[in-house]
Scaffold this motif. Structure first.
Motif, PDB file in Angstrom:
ATOM      1  N   PRO A 273      17.015  15.632 -18.956  1.00 20.35           N
ATOM      2  CA  PRO A 273      17.066  15.551 -17.401  1.00 20.35           C
ATOM      3  C   PRO A 273      17.548  13.650 -17.465  1.00 20.35           C
ATOM      4  CG  PRO A 273      15.037  16.453 -17.541  1.00 20.35           C
ATOM      5  CD  PRO A 273      15.625  16.111 -19.362  1.00 20.35           C
ATOM      6  N   THR A 274      18.252  13.483 -16.166  1.00 20.33           N
ATOM      7  CA  THR A 274      18.851  12.282 -16.085  1.00 20.33           C
ATOM      8  C   THR A 274      17.756  11.197 -15.600  1.00 20.33           C
ATOM      9  OG1 THR A 274      19.486  12.446 -13.761  1.00 20.33           O
ATOM     10  CG2 THR A 274      21.098  12.961 -15.447  1.00 20.33           C
ATOM     11  N   ARG A 275      17.895   9.846 -15.570  1.00 25.18           N
ATOM     12  CA  ARG A 275      16.840   9.152 -15.021  1.00 25.18           C
ATOM     13  C   ARG A 275      16.457   9.399 -13.546  1.00 25.18           C
ATOM     14  NH1 ARG A 275      12.526   6.472 -17.001  1.00 25.18           N
ATOM     15  NH2 ARG A 275      11.717   5.381 -15.352  1.00 25.18           N
ATOM     16  N   LEU A 276      17.634   9.568 -12.693  1.00 23.06           N
ATOM     17  CA  LEU A 276      17.363   9.666 -11.411  1.00 23.06           C
ATOM     18  C   LEU A 276      16.536  11.151 -11.165  1.00 23.06           C
ATOM     19  CD1 LEU A 276      17.828   9.380  -8.375  1.00 23.06           C
ATOM     20  CD2 LEU A 276      20.090  10.357  -8.672  1.00 23.06           C
ATOM     21  N   GLU A 277      16.840  12.008 -11.933  1.00 21.35           N
ATOM     22  CA  GLU A 277      16.078  13.561 -11.820  1.00 21.35           C
ATOM     23  C   GLU A 277      14.708  13.331 -12.109  1.00 21.35           C
ATOM     24  OE1 GLU A 277      19.841  16.638 -12.737  1.00 21.35           O
ATOM     25  OE2 GLU A 277      18.401  15.709 -14.391  1.00 21.35           O
ATOM     26  N   THR A 278      14.355  12.307 -13.226  1.00 22.96           N
ATOM     27  CA  THR A 278      12.911  12.445 -13.574  1.00 22.96           C
ATOM     28  C   THR A 278      12.211  11.465 -12.690  1.00 22.96           C
ATOM     29  OG1 THR A 278      13.797  12.516 -15.933  1.00 22.96           O
ATOM     30  CG2 THR A 278      11.705  11.400 -15.497  1.00 22.96           C
ATOM     31  N   ASP A 279      12.895  10.513 -12.214  1.00 17.82           N
ATOM     32  CA  ASP A 279      12.244   9.723 -10.946  1.00 17.82           C
ATOM     33  C   ASP A 279      11.950  10.349  -9.770  1.00 17.82           C
ATOM     34  OD1 ASP A 279      12.281   7.390 -12.486  1.00 17.82           O
ATOM     35  OD2 ASP A 279      14.072   6.464 -11.309  1.00 17.82           O
ATOM     36  N   ILE A 280      12.820  11.424  -9.524  1.00 19.20           N
ATOM     37  CA  ILE A 280      12.663  12.189  -8.346  1.00 19.20           C
ATOM     38  C   ILE A 280      11.385  13.188  -8.494  1.00 19.20           C
ATOM     39  CG2 ILE A 280      13.614  14.041  -6.768  1.00 19.20           C
ATOM     40  CD1 ILE A 280      16.261  12.795  -7.183  1.00 19.20           C
ATOM     41  N   ALA A 281      11.356  13.713  -9.768  1.00 16.97           N
ATOM     42  CA  ALA A 281      10.165  14.555  -9.936  1.00 16.97           C
ATOM     43  C   ALA A 281       8.826  13.860 -10.176  1.00 16.97           C
ATOM     44  CB  ALA A 281      10.523  15.259 -11.475  1.00 16.97           C
ATOM     45  N   ILE A 282       8.921  12.767 -10.448  1.00 18.31           N
ATOM     46  CA  ILE A 282       7.739  12.206 -10.709  1.00 18.31           C
ATOM     47  C   ILE A 282       7.283  11.635  -9.437  1.00 18.31           C
ATOM     48  CG2 ILE A 282       6.729   9.591 -11.360  1.00 18.31           C
ATOM     49  CD1 ILE A 282       8.387   9.758 -13.943  1.00 18.31           C
ATOM     50  N   HIS A 283       8.139  11.129  -8.423  1.00 20.40           N
ATOM     51  CA  HIS A 283       7.750  10.622  -6.905  1.00 20.40           C
ATOM     52  C   HIS A 283       7.033  11.965  -6.310  1.00 20.40           C
ATOM     53  CE1 HIS A 283       8.827   6.675  -6.734  1.00 20.40           C
ATOM     54  NE2 HIS A 283       9.826   6.781  -7.265  1.00 20.40           N
ATOM     55  N   HIS A 284       7.723  13.146  -6.682  1.00 20.45           N
ATOM     56  CA  HIS A 284       7.352  14.442  -6.025  1.00 20.45           C
ATOM     57  C   HIS A 284       5.762  14.756  -6.468  1.00 20.45           C
ATOM     58  CE1 HIS A 284       6.740  18.904  -5.739  1.00 20.45           C
ATOM     59  NE2 HIS A 284       7.219  18.591  -4.537  1.00 20.45           N
ATOM     60  N   ASP A 285       5.615  14.535  -7.630  1.00 19.48           N
ATOM     61  CA  ASP A 285       4.206  14.901  -8.467  1.00 19.48           C
ATOM     62  C   ASP A 285       3.303  13.572  -7.898  1.00 19.48           C
ATOM     63  OD1 ASP A 285       5.278  17.022  -9.671  1.00 19.48           O
ATOM     64  OD2 ASP A 285       5.372  16.142 -11.691  1.00 19.48           O
ATOM     65  N   MET A 286       3.586  12.528  -7.764  1.00 19.19           N
ATOM     66  CA  MET A 286       2.735  11.446  -7.563  1.00 19.19           C
ATOM     67  C   MET A 286       2.288  11.752  -5.880  1.00 19.19           C
ATOM     68  SD  MET A 286       4.522   8.031  -9.123  1.00 19.19           S
ATOM     69  CE  MET A 286       3.401   6.813  -8.105  1.00 19.19           C
ATOM     70  N   ALA A 287       3.171  12.248  -5.292  1.00 20.52           N
ATOM     71  CA  ALA A 287       2.907  12.465  -3.811  1.00 20.52           C
ATOM     72  C   ALA A 287       1.576  13.789  -3.790  1.00 20.52           C
ATOM     73  CB  ALA A 287       4.162  13.007  -2.943  1.00 20.52           C
ATOM     74  N   ALA A 288       1.869  14.677  -4.866  1.00 20.79           N
ATOM     75  CA  ALA A 288       0.908  15.730  -4.752  1.00 20.79           C
ATOM     76  C   ALA A 288      -0.506  15.260  -5.344  1.00 20.79           C
ATOM     77  CB  ALA A 288       1.408  16.753  -5.697  1.00 20.79           C
ATOM     78  N   ILE A 289      -0.606  14.137  -6.235  1.00 24.20           N
ATOM     79  CA  ILE A 289      -1.701  13.577  -6.850  1.00 24.20           C
ATOM     80  C   ILE A 289      -2.529  12.908  -5.604  1.00 24.20           C
ATOM     81  CG2 ILE A 289      -2.659  11.810  -8.141  1.00 24.20           C
ATOM     82  CD1 ILE A 289      -0.538  12.495 -10.369  1.00 24.20           C
ATOM     83  N   GLY A 290      -1.994  12.284  -4.873  1.00 23.96           N
ATOM     84  CA  GLY A 290      -2.804  11.473  -4.030  1.00 23.96           C
ATOM     85  C   GLY A 290      -2.206   9.982  -3.583  1.00 23.96           C
ATOM     86  N   ASP A 291      -2.462   9.494  -2.333  1.00 22.08           N
ATOM     87  CA  ASP A 291      -1.962   8.214  -2.172  1.00 22.08           C
ATOM     88  C   ASP A 291      -3.262   7.425  -2.127  1.00 22.08           C
ATOM     89  OD1 ASP A 291      -0.987   5.990  -1.214  1.00 22.08           O
ATOM     90  OD2 ASP A 291      -0.281   6.708   0.661  1.00 22.08           O
ATOM     91  N   SER A 292      -3.716   6.323  -3.062  1.00 22.72           N
ATOM     92  CA  SER A 292      -4.577   5.516  -3.057  1.00 22.72           C
ATOM     93  C   SER A 292      -4.591   4.514  -1.675  1.00 22.72           C
ATOM     94  CB  SER A 292      -4.564   4.548  -4.515  1.00 22.72           C
ATOM     95  OG  SER A 292      -3.403   3.751  -4.397  1.00 22.72           O
ATOM     96  N   HIS A 293      -3.445   4.372  -1.058  1.00 26.00           N
ATOM     97  CA  HIS A 293      -3.397   3.467   0.020  1.00 26.00           C
ATOM     98  C   HIS A 293      -3.812   4.218   1.139  1.00 26.00           C
ATOM     99  CE1 HIS A 293      -0.814   1.485  -2.925  1.00 26.00           C
ATOM    100  NE2 HIS A 293      -1.294   0.483  -2.502  1.00 26.00           N
ATOM    101  N   ASN A 294      -3.934   5.562   1.265  1.00 27.60           N
ATOM    102  CA  ASN A 294      -4.422   6.310   2.475  1.00 27.60           C
ATOM    103  C   ASN A 294      -6.037   6.485   2.548  1.00 27.60           C
ATOM    104  OD1 ASN A 294      -4.592   8.097   4.762  1.00 27.60           O
ATOM    105  ND2 ASN A 294      -3.400   9.839   3.759  1.00 27.60           N
ATOM    106  N   PRO A 295      -6.735   6.117   3.290  1.00 23.48           N
ATOM    107  CA  PRO A 295      -8.063   6.165   3.292  1.00 23.48           C
ATOM    108  C   PRO A 295      -8.497   7.728   3.439  1.00 23.48           C
ATOM    109  CG  PRO A 295      -7.343   5.080   5.207  1.00 23.48           C
ATOM    110  CD  PRO A 295      -6.312   5.090   4.446  1.00 23.48           C
ATOM    111  N   ASP A 296      -7.670   8.500   4.120  1.00 21.68           N
ATOM    112  CA  ASP A 296      -7.939   9.875   4.508  1.00 21.68           C
ATOM    113  C   ASP A 296      -7.280  10.921   3.703  1.00 21.68           C
ATOM    114  OD1 ASP A 296      -9.092   9.097   6.759  1.00 21.68           O
ATOM    115  OD2 ASP A 296      -7.282   9.210   7.838  1.00 21.68           O
ATOM    116  N   ASP A 297      -6.865  10.487   2.260  1.00 25.83           N
ATOM    117  CA  ASP A 297      -6.178  11.172   1.350  1.00 25.83           C
ATOM    118  C   ASP A 297      -7.340  11.995   0.867  1.00 25.83           C
ATOM    119  OD1 ASP A 297      -3.997  11.687  -0.850  1.00 25.83           O
ATOM    120  OD2 ASP A 297      -5.808  11.360  -2.026  1.00 25.83           O
TER     121      ASP A 297
END
Length: 475
Positions: A273-297
């Motif tokens: 996979p290209t770097r762009l494809e990997t970055d998009i996939a990582i951001h998608h998975d990071m959103a699924a993990i949780g947002d540490s800056h959101n107190p209601d996460d």
């Protein structure tokens, strides 16, 4: 006259003919000078690059330690540069270093790729090959061997001397062996400047003697293989020009086409996979993990409850540590695990590509030689991967130390306005890269050696058979 004396007499005759042939002698001298020039230039280039990288590493380390009083999370985002040091044998074989980059920027919440690859900053000629001793010995010296050996036997046949030599008691095998020894001596003499440079690196303690010995042995076998092939084709061909055309065709296919075609096929079979494809996939998975800056996460809401229960308090303000620092530590742990998973997937694809290329080494010993040479020189893809892994472990420890300072030394009340003493940054460890041991995984060395052994045995068997046929032709 003994068999050994006959073989040496034939070899000496080949050397005498070379000395009388000004074109062949000039080509041999030029090839030797080219190997010497490549060794000197690449050694100086390696020394200059090593000093440059060490200088910049020391500079960024000093800049990091000289930062003023800051909030530790500001230092997390300030980051740190690390440079991959060059191995002592990188002057002999540049390997993949020109393509992979040599500098990493380490920061919190991200895993960056290596930058400043030479290929991206140079002309397309760099993709053909850099002027290193390895490139000259792999690509250009075989052409010299072809030029010198193509007429070694066919010349005797065309002049009528072959039947005369064989009728005087010289066996066909003795004739081919003597000519092979003669041309092997020339090939090894051309290689000698690079071998001496390697030995000097080992003698000064810069390089491992075992790695130097293995490289010299592998390249000597490679060149001797080309000599044996040249003698074999010359013994089979009826005319010298036929032998020359066939040998040049073998060189084009084995040295130029196959080694440059096989990696492309491997990439098609095992696409990365290209770097762009990997970055998009990582951001998608990071959103699924949780947002540490959101107190209601949901995830970090659960994490907050676990922390409160662990310290037996009901409010984060009552914690003996800074809750924001704990959140940063947990967020870094989650993202680092995600980065490691995607990096592992990429490394697995690259390993599959390399295995496929390694299987194709039976079609072209040049592939096996390059894999072995880069491995021993510490400039192969696995060595670069090891640098990335060590840099990532250092990055995680560095960010973890800064987040721990945040949790233990910064009060939760007035967190953003707090500053820690700059002495905290000077006490943090600096990146210390340890090169991978080329003998740690013997299988990576045994396979190329097996390819060499197979090709040498095949050509030797054919030479012996052809020698017997020549001997029977005069009976």
């Amino acid at each position: 006259m003994s068999s050994l004396a006959i073989v040496l007499r034939v070899a000496c005759e080949e050397w005498r003919l070379l000395l009388r042939n000004r074109t062949a002698l000039g080509a041999s001298v030029l090839a030797t000078a080219l190997v010497l020039t490549a060794a000197l230039v690449s050694h100086e280039q390696r020394r200059s690059l090593a000093q440059s990288r060490a200088h910049y590493q020391a500079m960024v380390d000093e800049q990091f330690g000289a930062q003023p009083d800051r909030h530790p999370h500001r230092m997390v985002h300030y980051g740190q540069f690390v440079f991959r040091p060059l191995t002592p044998l990188a002057f002999f074989d540049f390997g993949v270093d020109a393509f992979t980059g040599n500098t990493l920027f380490l920061e919190g919440h991200r895993q960056n790729s290596a930058n400043f690859a030479d290929v991206r900053q140079s002309s397309l000629l760099l993709r053909f090959g850099q002027l290193s001793p390895a490139f000259v010995l792999q690509t250009l010296v075989p052409l010299l061997i072809i030029f010198l050996a193509f007429a070694s036997v066919s010349r005797e046949r065309e002049s009528g001397n072959l039947r005369l030599l064989l009728s005087q008691g010289i066996s066909g095998f003795q004739l081919l062996l003597g000519k092979g020894i003669g041309h092997a001596g020339i090939a090894l003499a051309v290689m000698s400047p690079a071998a001496l440079a390697l030995v000097a690196s080992a003698a000064t303690g810069a390089a491992r003697p075992a790695a130097v010995a293995a490289i010299i042995f592998a390249y000597a076998c490679y060149l001797i293989g080309w000599v044996a092939l040249g003698i074999l084709v010359s013994a089979w061909a009826r005319r010298g020009r036929d032998a020359l055309l066939l040998l040049v065709g073998i060189w084009i296919a084995g040295v130029m086409l196959v080694p440059r075609t096989v990696p492309g096929l491997a990439q098609q079979l095992h696409p990365l996979p290209t770097r762009l494809e990997t970055d998009i996939a990582i951001h998608h998975d990071m959103a699924a993990i949780g947002d540490s800056h959101n107190p209601d996460d949901p995830y970090f809401s659960s994490f907050r409850q676990q922390v409160l229960q662990r310290y037996n308090v009901t409010r984060i303000e009552d914690l003996p540590v800074n809750y924001s620092g704990l959140v940063s530590m947990e967020g870094e742990r989650l993202t680092s695990e995600l980065f490691d998973r995607y990096a592992g997937q990429a490394f697995a694809v690259e390993a599959a590509q390399n295995r496929w290329v390694g299987r194709a080494a039976w079609l072209s010993p040049v592939i096996a030689l390059r894999q072995l040479s880069m491995r021993l020189a510490g400039t192969d893809g696995r060595s670069h991967q090891d640098f990335l892994e060590q840099a990532e472990r250092y990055r995680y420890r560095l960010i973890l130390d800064l987040n721990r300072m945040h949790a233990e030394q910064v009060q939760y009340e007035g967190d953003k306005d707090h500053r820690l003493s700059h002495q905290n940054w000077t006490g943090l460890p600096r990146f210390d890269y340890r090169p991978i041991d080329p003998f740690r995984e013997p299988a990576h060395l045994l396979h190329p050696l097996a390819v060499f052994a197979g090709w040498l045995l095949l050509i030797s068997g054919l030479l012996i058979r052809r020698g017997r046929q020549l001997g029977r032709s005069v009976r």
